[in-house]
Design a protein around this motif. Structure first.
Motif: not given
Ligand SMILES: *Cc1c(COP(=O)(O)O)cnc(C)c1O
Length: 374
Positions: A289-292, A298-302, A355-362
């Motif tokens: 969550a913190a990385a997103i 991006a905004r993250v919900f608890d 892999r998700f975080l890398e793809a999300l950043a891109q």
């Protein structure tokens, strides 16, 4: 004569024969995930320890496939009681997934004009199964931060007098848990049954099993799907024998097949293995969550579940960008106005999360943020 009669009548079409609410449904969409990092369905990503998997293999090889399964699955029920704190005075009803239990509850209360209630956004099967059973569905919205508006729920109960009210906690797809005091206020006011859906109990802090013992109209529903047994299809309902005894009459006698009974009974004997996997998933949630949240836009919900809901500027483009990079999440942005811009990602293994975080950043870099050029 028969041919003559057949020739004069118009054959039935789906449109002429089926209930309009069935014709109006769309089938629950299940995308093809082959070759993708599959983070769309809240599955436990961890395989079983090899020795346990091998033992289950031997047990399944010995299962009597030629016989009907035990109709009331006593060994499996004992294993559930052995693993979880099911209150003494409560009964257990087993379902082929908790989806089947929702269907059974709907079937049981399906008098003309009867209503099923919930809050929105929530698990879509409450609404869909109400339609399957020809029931009305009534709901009130969560607040914009997805917290429960208890007064709105109490108004809904008074206005609609629902036969069954479903509340999922932690809630899907929002991830937050509803406070116990709120659930008890609703239990006290509910004119019918309150079913607390604890599909994500293993990833949060609360257990509400005990409410099924204290409130005569509260039933607590759980599933093992999110805990590593999605493929087995096993859910259960806990509540007063007076309710569950009636519901048992509608349960199809052999709804839990012999392979599921055998495998789940053995797995539950090693419940600490499953619980440890759930803990591992839970520990990976906050860093994910913190990385997103650290990504621009991006905004993250608890979350107290095994997934994280987050909002991005252009949900469809970000979803497509993730898919193009081999990562499948769930696009819930059009499921409800409060979910505008939202995607839901299951917590996976460290490799999958990376892999998700890398793809999300891109993907976020692809999707121009309004007002920031592009
Ligand atoms: C996944 C889920 C279920 C369905 O579980 P099955 O046992 O797989 O049918 C029920 N309720 C909620 C809130 C869920 O997210």
């Amino acid at each position: 004569m028969a041919a003559e009669r057949a020739g004069t009548s118009t054959p039935a079409s789906p449109q002429s024969l089926l209930r309009p609410e069935v014709l109006a449904l769309s089938a629950y969409p299940v995308p093809d995930a082959s070759g993708l990092v599959k983070l769309d369905a809240m599955e436990n990503p961890w395989p079983l320890p090899p020795a346990l998997a091998a033992e289950i293999g031997r047990l399944l090889a010995g299962a009597a496939l030629n016989r009907y399964p035990a109709a009331d699955a006593p060994a499996l029920k004992a294993a559930i009681r052995g693993a979880l704190a099911v209150p003494e005075g409560c009964s257990i009803l087993l379902g082929n997934g908790s989806d089947e239990i929702i269907q059974l509850l709907a079937l049981a209360v399906a008098r003309p004009g009867a209503t099923i209630a919930s809050v929105e956004p929530t698990f879509v099967m409450f609404r869909m199964i109400a339609a399957f059973a020809g029931l009305r569905y009534a709901s009130c919205d969560l607040r914009a931060d997805f917290s429960l508006d208890v007064d709105a729920v109490l108004d809904l109960l008074e206005r609609e007098r629902p036969a069954v009210t479903f509340l999922a906690t932690p809630n899907n797809p929002t991830g937050n848990a509803h406070p116990r005091a709120a659930l008890e206020r609703i239990a006290a006011a509910a004119p019918g049954l309150l079913v607390i859906d604890e599909a994500y109990y293993a990833f949060g802090d609360d257990s509400h099993l005990e409410l099924a013992a204290r409130w005569p109209n509260v039933l607590v529903m759980r599933t093992f799907s999110k805990l590593g047994m999605a493929g087995l299809r096993l859910g259960f309902l806990v509540g007063a024998p007076a309710w569950l005894g009636e519901l048992e009459k509608l349960r199809l006698p052999y709804n839990i097949n012999v392979l599921t009974q055998t495998a789940a009974t053995r797995l539950l004997a090693d419940y600490p293995v499953l619980a440890a996997q759930a803990r591992q998933i839970r520990e990976a949630r906050a860093p994910l969550a913190a990385a997103i949240a650290a990504l621009p836009g991006a905004r993250v919900f608890d979350s107290e579940a095994n997934f994280v809901l987050f909002r991005v500027p252009e949900a469809q483009r970000v979803f497509d960008g993730l898919l193009a990079r081999g990562v499948l999440v769930k696009n819930v942005s059009r499921a409800h106005p409060l979910l505008a811009g939202c995607l839901r990602v299951t917590v996976g293994t460290p490799q999958e999360n990376a892999r998700f975080l890398e793809a999300l950043a891109q993907a976020l870099a692809d999707a121009p943020v309004p007002g920031q050029g592009g």
